[in-house]
Design a protein around this motif. Structure first.
Motif, PDB file in Angstrom:
ATOM      1  N   ASP A  97      -8.945   8.112   0.900  1.00 19.31           N
ATOM      2  CA  ASP A  97      -8.700   8.041  -0.543  1.00 19.31           C
ATOM      3  C   ASP A  97      -7.278   7.599  -0.870  1.00 19.31           C
ATOM      4  O   ASP A  97      -6.987   7.253  -2.010  1.00 19.31           O
TER       5      ASP A  97
ATOM      6  N   ASP B 274      -5.532   2.040  -1.663  1.00 23.60           N
ATOM      7  CA  ASP B 274      -5.805   1.357  -2.924  1.00 23.60           C
ATOM      8  C   ASP B 274      -6.517   0.040  -2.605  1.00 23.60           C
ATOM      9  O   ASP B 274      -5.891  -0.945  -2.232  1.00 23.60           O
TER      10      ASP B 274
ATOM     11  N   ASP C 180      -7.971  -2.066  -4.565  1.00 20.10           N
ATOM     12  CA  ASP C 180      -7.663  -3.171  -5.468  1.00 20.10           C
ATOM     13  C   ASP C 180      -6.444  -3.952  -4.991  1.00 20.10           C
ATOM     14  O   ASP C 180      -6.442  -5.177  -5.016  1.00 20.10           O
TER      15      ASP C 180
ATOM     16  N   LEU D 265       0.826  -1.212   0.000  1.00 21.92           N
ATOM     17  CA  LEU D 265       0.000   0.000   0.000  1.00 21.92           C
ATOM     18  C   LEU D 265       0.859   1.261   0.000  1.00 21.92           C
ATOM     19  O   LEU D 265       0.337   2.364  -0.043  1.00 21.92           O
TER      20      LEU D 265
END
Length: 143
Positions: A61, A64, A66, A28
């Motif tokens: 925000d 991530d 995904d 991340l």
């Protein structure tokens, strides 16, 4: 008794498989952010036996989802605002991942064309199998 203070705004990643929190931290890219991060390893869990927890105080925000879902879609993402959990995000396996893993096939175009992104597509959702978009090589290891 371990006491880690509550965060005002950010997210808590819960139900991480024991020992996986540092890999998630690096994937991340939390080491590149200027934010407070608490890593709790091998916490007792009724559901899992042992688990890891990541508490991150920064804008949601920045996360991530995904990458996180690819690593382990069973992780619980708690969104924190004003010190309280305002929502829980469900993770689903992403249909496509880009530049998270690399194709190991020496004949793949990504081995020759270094600037090409490494793209893997979800080929079998039930078995959680990803294949290279270019050569269809199966990705073997989970992060």
């Amino acid at each position: 008794m371990l006491n880690v203070g509550k965060i005002e705004e950010g997210f808590v990643l819960d139900h991480i498989k024991a020992g996986k929190s540092l890999a998630i931290y690096h994937h991340l890219q939390l080491d590149k952010l200027d934010c407070t991060v608490a890593i709790i390893k091998n916490a007792r869990s009724n559901k899992m036996g042992k688990k890891d927890i990541l508490k991150v105080e920064c804008d949601i925000d920045m996360l991530d989802l995904d990458v996180l879902a690819f690593i382990d879609h069973n992780i619980t993402v708690n969104v924190i605002k004003d010190g309280n959990i305002v929502s829980k995000k469900e993770l689903v396996l992403p249909k496509e991942i880009k530049n998270i893993i690399r194709c190991r096939n020496p004949r793949c175009i990504t081995s020759i064309e270094q600037e090409l992104p490494h793209i893997f597509v979800l080929a079998d959702e039930a078995k959680e199998i990803y294949r290279c978009k270019y050569c269809e090589e199966k990705y073997r290891e989970r992060l």
